[in-house]
Design an enzyme around this catalytic site. Structure first.
Site, PDB file in Angstrom:
ATOM      1  N   HIS A  86       2.950   6.829  -9.818  1.00 14.72           N
ATOM      2  CA  HIS A  86       3.148   5.644  -9.009  1.00 14.72           C
ATOM      3  C   HIS A  86       3.654   6.349  -7.830  1.00 14.72           C
ATOM      4  CE1 HIS A  86       5.943   2.859  -7.426  1.00 14.72           C
ATOM      5  NE2 HIS A  86       5.355   1.912  -7.933  1.00 14.72           N
ATOM      6  N   GLU A 155      -1.996   0.946  -4.684  1.00 14.41           N
ATOM      7  CA  GLU A 155      -0.665   0.578  -4.070  1.00 14.41           C
ATOM      8  C   GLU A 155      -0.462   1.200  -2.851  1.00 14.41           C
ATOM      9  OE1 GLU A 155       2.051  -1.217  -7.258  1.00 14.41           O
ATOM     10  OE2 GLU A 155       2.243   1.052  -7.210  1.00 14.41           O
TER      11      GLU A 155
HETATM   12  P1  13P Z   1       6.734  -4.145  -4.770  1.00 16.19           P
HETATM   13  O1  13P Z   1       6.157  -5.259  -5.582  1.00 16.19           O
HETATM   14  O2  13P Z   1       8.418  -4.405  -4.984  1.00 16.19           O
HETATM   15  O3  13P Z   1       6.366  -3.976  -3.321  1.00 16.19           O
HETATM   16  O4  13P Z   1       6.725  -2.796  -5.778  1.00 16.19           O
HETATM   17  C1  13P Z   1       5.172  -2.730  -5.998  1.00 16.19           C
HETATM   18  C2  13P Z   1       5.278  -1.365  -6.980  1.00 16.19           C
HETATM   19  O5  13P Z   1       5.581  -0.306  -6.611  1.00 16.19           O
HETATM   20  C3  13P Z   1       4.691  -1.718  -8.383  1.00 16.19           C
HETATM   21  O6  13P Z   1       4.586  -0.643  -8.734  1.00 16.19           O
END
Ligand code: 13P
Length: 234
Positions: A86, A155
């Site tokens: 992550h 992400e």
């Molecule tokens: P947010 O949805 O708060 O932007 O976070 C995304 C995230 O890091 C999920 O792993």
């Protein structure tokens, strides 16, 4: 078929919040969600209404590693999934692509399905480096790992917790690119989720995209009722 919805609760909720979370999900009639609580609550959160995902894990099975929790230990609780790499692990805790590779190998050995998170920073995006960064992250993390069951979460670092998201065309295009790299260089077919500022207002537009197989939600998943409302918009 519904797309995948994962909730990453990060380090936000306490024991009482988690008890309520479980009760709301179990009585909602919604099934098939994947919930990532803190390690501390994994046992208490077990349910036949949703699956559990660890937020991280340590690649060595056992030993003198005070404060760590291994995939070997997680698998003894039958935890089905684990996030790997992550953005907060990479940027706050300085985990490297090479660390991800060790974690992937350990997941494979311990029968845990990895959810490998990849994404570019704002600077990398602005210098047109997004695809190159994603390829590097995939190629190193998956080097010599023969996984058949894996999920990728795209992400963008700059979209996490900021309220900013790429355009829908960008998301669709990058997901296609990720799928191509996985197939052509690594012979892997994987579902690719989008994460970063997913909320009630944008979830329908994101999950309707052909190359998006689901979402990984942070902040907007802290309230279980909001999570269910989002699920109903997918
Ligand atoms: P947010 O949805 O708060 O932007 O976070 C995304 C995230 O890091 C999920 O792993």
């Amino acid at each position: 078929m519904k797309k995948i919805m994962m909730a990453n609760l990060k380090m936000n909720l306490n024991y009482d919040d988690m008890k309520n979370y479980k009760q709301v999900l179990e009585s909602s009639g919604v099934e098939g969600l994947i919930i990532c609580p803190s390690y501390l609550f994994l046992s208490d959160m077990k349910s036949d209404k949703y699956d559990l995902c660890s937020q991280n894990g340590y690649a060595i099975d056992k030993g003198a590693f005070t404060g760590e929790i291994s995939f070997y230990q997680l698998s003894s609780l039958n935890i089905k999934y684990s996030l790997i790499g992550h953005s907060e692990r990479r940027h706050v805790f300085k985990e490297t692509d090479e660390d991800m590779n060790l974690k992937m190998q350990s997941c494979l050995k311990n029968n845990i399905i990895p959810v490998l998170c990849i994404g570019e920073t704002k600077e990398e995006r602005e210098s047109n480096g997004t695809k190159e960064v994603l390829e590097r992250q995939l190629n190193i993390a998956l080097k010599d790992v023969s996984l058949t069951d894996i999920i990728i979460a795209y992400e963008p670092v700059w979209a996490i917790g900021t309220g900013l998201i790429p355009t829908m065309d960008e998301i669709n295009d990058i997901h296609l690119h990720i799928k191509r790299v996985l197939k052509e260089s690594l012979s892997i077919n994987s579902k690719v989720l989008y994460g970063g500022s997913v909320n009630l207002s944008n979830i329908s537009d994101i999950t309707i995209l052909g190359n998006v197989d689901g979402v990984l939600i942070g902040g907007a998943s802290n309230d279980p009722n909001n999570l269910i409302a989002m699920y109903n918009k997918m």
